[in-house]
Design an enzyme around this catalytic site. Structure first.
Site, PDB file in Angstrom:
ATOM      1  N   SER A   9       9.613  -5.872   2.471  1.00  0.00           N
ATOM      2  CA  SER A   9       8.248  -6.395   2.547  1.00  0.00           C
ATOM      3  C   SER A   9       8.182  -7.566   3.519  1.00  0.00           C
ATOM      4  CB  SER A   9       7.784  -6.858   1.171  1.00  0.00           C
ATOM      5  OG  SER A   9       6.582  -7.589   1.334  1.00  0.00           O
ATOM      6  N   HIS A  34       7.156  -2.449   4.748  1.00  0.00           N
ATOM      7  CA  HIS A  34       6.069  -2.594   3.776  1.00  0.00           C
ATOM      8  C   HIS A  34       5.193  -3.781   4.173  1.00  0.00           C
ATOM      9  CE1 HIS A  34       4.305  -2.013  -0.268  1.00  0.00           C
ATOM     10  NE2 HIS A  34       4.263  -3.339  -0.356  1.00  0.00           N
ATOM     11  N   ASP A  36       1.953  -6.061   3.195  1.00  0.00           N
ATOM     12  CA  ASP A  36       1.100  -6.456   2.067  1.00  0.00           C
ATOM     13  C   ASP A  36      -0.153  -7.175   2.549  1.00  0.00           C
ATOM     14  OD1 ASP A  36       2.596  -5.707  -0.356  1.00  0.00           O
ATOM     15  OD2 ASP A  36       4.122  -7.069   0.436  1.00  0.00           O
ATOM     16  N   MET A  38      -3.662  -8.901   1.531  1.00  0.00           N
ATOM     17  CA  MET A  38      -4.330  -9.500   0.360  1.00  0.00           C
ATOM     18  C   MET A  38      -5.597 -10.215   0.799  1.00  0.00           C
ATOM     19  SD  MET A  38      -1.038 -11.304  -1.369  1.00  0.00           S
ATOM     20  CE  MET A  38       0.472 -10.392  -1.696  1.00  0.00           C
ATOM     21  N   HIS A  67       0.122  -1.664   2.127  1.00  0.00           N
ATOM     22  CA  HIS A  67      -0.308  -1.825   0.736  1.00  0.00           C
ATOM     23  C   HIS A  67      -1.533  -2.728   0.732  1.00  0.00           C
ATOM     24  CE1 HIS A  67       0.875  -3.733  -3.436  1.00  0.00           C
ATOM     25  NE2 HIS A  67      -0.258  -3.061  -3.491  1.00  0.00           N
ATOM     26  N   MET A  69      -4.202  -4.756  -0.977  1.00  0.00           N
ATOM     27  CA  MET A  69      -4.611  -5.437  -2.217  1.00  0.00           C
ATOM     28  C   MET A  69      -5.953  -6.085  -1.932  1.00  0.00           C
ATOM     29  SD  MET A  69      -0.864  -6.909  -3.208  1.00  0.00           S
ATOM     30  CE  MET A  69      -0.255  -6.595  -1.561  1.00  0.00           C
ATOM     31  N   MET A 138       3.231  -0.922  -9.481  1.00  0.00           N
ATOM     32  CA  MET A 138       3.507  -2.355  -9.378  1.00  0.00           C
ATOM     33  C   MET A 138       4.403  -2.772 -10.543  1.00  0.00           C
ATOM     34  SD  MET A 138       2.065  -3.381  -6.626  1.00  0.00           S
ATOM     35  CE  MET A 138       2.770  -5.027  -6.846  1.00  0.00           C
ATOM     36  N   PHE A 144       1.892 -12.061  -5.123  1.00  0.00           N
ATOM     37  CA  PHE A 144       2.934 -12.988  -4.666  1.00  0.00           C
ATOM     38  C   PHE A 144       4.294 -12.289  -4.620  1.00  0.00           C
ATOM     39  CE2 PHE A 144      -0.381 -15.208  -6.922  1.00  0.00           C
ATOM     40  CZ  PHE A 144      -0.742 -16.202  -6.025  1.00  0.00           C
ATOM     41  N   GLY A 146       8.539 -12.660  -4.885  1.00  0.00           N
ATOM     42  CA  GLY A 146       9.486 -13.468  -5.656  1.00  0.00           C
ATOM     43  C   GLY A 146       9.219 -13.561  -7.150  1.00  0.00           C
ATOM     44  N   ASP A 176       7.267  -1.643  -6.543  1.00  0.00           N
ATOM     45  CA  ASP A 176       6.991  -2.856  -5.774  1.00  0.00           C
ATOM     46  C   ASP A 176       6.930  -4.077  -6.684  1.00  0.00           C
ATOM     47  OD1 ASP A 176       6.181  -4.707  -3.912  1.00  0.00           O
ATOM     48  OD2 ASP A 176       4.234  -3.773  -3.506  1.00  0.00           O
ATOM     49  N   GLY A 177       7.886  -5.010  -6.456  1.00  0.00           N
ATOM     50  CA  GLY A 177       7.858  -6.286  -7.163  1.00  0.00           C
ATOM     51  C   GLY A 177       9.110  -6.529  -7.972  1.00  0.00           C
ATOM     52  N   GLY A 178       9.819  -7.593  -7.620  1.00  0.00           N
ATOM     53  CA  GLY A 178      10.993  -7.984  -8.399  1.00  0.00           C
ATOM     54  C   GLY A 178      12.179  -7.044  -8.266  1.00  0.00           C
ATOM     55  N   GLY A 198      11.148  -7.716  -1.016  1.00  0.00           N
ATOM     56  CA  GLY A 198      10.799  -8.860  -0.175  1.00  0.00           C
ATOM     57  C   GLY A 198      11.861  -9.928  -0.272  1.00  0.00           C
TER      58      GLY A 198
HETATM   59  C1  DX5 Z   1       3.324  -8.355  -4.343  1.00  0.00           C
HETATM   60  C2  DX5 Z   1       3.577  -7.503  -3.129  1.00  0.00           C
HETATM   61  C3  DX5 Z   1       4.998  -7.170  -2.952  1.00  0.00           C
HETATM   62  C4  DX5 Z   1       5.899  -8.344  -2.683  1.00  0.00           C
HETATM   63  C5  DX5 Z   1       7.257  -7.986  -3.214  1.00  0.00           C
HETATM   64  O1  DX5 Z   1       1.972  -8.467  -4.552  1.00  0.00           O
HETATM   65  O2  DX5 Z   1       2.855  -6.294  -3.230  1.00  0.00           O
HETATM   66  O3  DX5 Z   1       5.171  -6.177  -1.946  1.00  0.00           O
HETATM   67  O4  DX5 Z   1       6.003  -8.677  -1.323  1.00  0.00           O
HETATM   68  O5  DX5 Z   1       8.046  -9.111  -3.153  1.00  0.00           O
HETATM   69  P1  DX5 Z   1       9.376  -9.285  -4.022  1.00  0.00           P
HETATM   70  O6  DX5 Z   1      10.272  -8.134  -3.628  1.00  0.00           O
HETATM   71  O7  DX5 Z   1       9.882 -10.595  -3.569  1.00  0.00           O
HETATM   72  O8  DX5 Z   1       8.975  -9.224  -5.463  1.00  0.00           O
HETATM   73 ZN    ZN Z   2       3.389  -4.582  -1.806  1.00  0.00          ZN
END
Ligand code: DX5
Ligand code: ZN
Length: 216
Positions: A9, A34, A36, A38, A67, A69, A138, A144, A146, A176-178, A198
């Site tokens: 990401s 990827h 993102d 927002m 992606h 959002m 998700m 965000f 991290g 996606d996420g964590g 990310g």
């Molecule tokens: C969160 C994003 C993710 C984010 C993932 O809203 O959609 O793509 O960048 O970041 P990590 O891998 O750090 O959780």
């Molecule tokens: Zn994403």
């Protein structure tokens, strides 16, 4: 599209050195890039839009996974495709007319994905699963990088897999996420095809090495 893919990401990249980071990813084992987007309305954060898509399109040699959002994504999907998006994913929660948006993305020549927030049940996809190219689950609340991985995602992967199989759908499952070095293999084994990462990539001392390790 093959399985066990890694999609770093760009949200965690260094935006002062975006060209450098994109070229690093070009030379890595990353499969997708990827992106993102927002809007500060659908999610409580603002990232970037078309001015940043331009250098991504210019320098990336990877498959561009956008992606969105954002609210009313139907107003913007065509422009993202014109800016190089190979796949555009929209949130179920942001689309009043999801079928129309998915059809629009595909008619404009891109792959179309649908995204579910952690609290949205997989069964909401029953009447769209045949048509979508990808389901993005998700595993954090979007907005965000991290954040901590939500463990209930494993259950949702199994449910999504069942839904795909029972409808003869060819949709891929993206998480996606964590995602990190501790849970990546387990997520692939559970049925994920694509993992977004990310923080796990960009906070590693060697992002290229982190991408390799995420695939093991
Ligand atoms: C969160 C994003 C993710 C984010 C993932 O809203 O959609 O793509 O960048 O970041 P990590 O891998 O750090 O959780
Ligand atoms: Zn994403």
């Amino acid at each position: 599209m093959k399985n066990r893919l890694i999609a770093p990401s760009l949200l965690s990249a260094d935006f002062g050195n975006l060209e450098r980071d994109i070229k690093m990813l070009n030379n890595s084992q990353a499969d997708w890039l990827h992106v993102d987007v927002m809007d500060g309305r659908f999610v409580p954060n603002i990232s970037f839009g078309f001015p940043v898509m331009k250098p991504i399109q210019k320098h990336s040699e990877k498959f561009i996974d956008v992606h969105l959002m954002i609210l009313q994504p139907e107003n913007y999907v065509e422009e993202f495709i014109n800016h190089g998006a190979d796949l555009v994913s929209v949130h179920y929660e942001a689309c009043t007319h999801l079928h129309r948006v998915i059809t629009l993305i595909q008619d404009k020549g891109a792959k179309a994905g649908v995204v579910l927030n952690p609290s949205t049940p997989v069964l909401m996809l029953e009447d769209i699963i045949e048509q979508v190219d990808l389901v993005l689950l998700m595993s954090v609340n979007p907005g965000f990088g991290g954040q901590k991985f939500i463990e209930n995602t494993y259950k949702k992967i199994a449910e999504t897999k069942d839904l795909i199989l029972s409808n003869n759908s060819t949709a891929l499952i993206e998480i996606d996420g964590g995602v990190n070095l501790d849970n990546a293999a387990k997520l692939f084994d559970a049925g994920a095809d694509v993992l977004v990462a990310g923080n796990a990539v960009f906070s590693h001392e060697s992002p290229e090495r982190a991408i390799e390790l995420l695939k093991l």
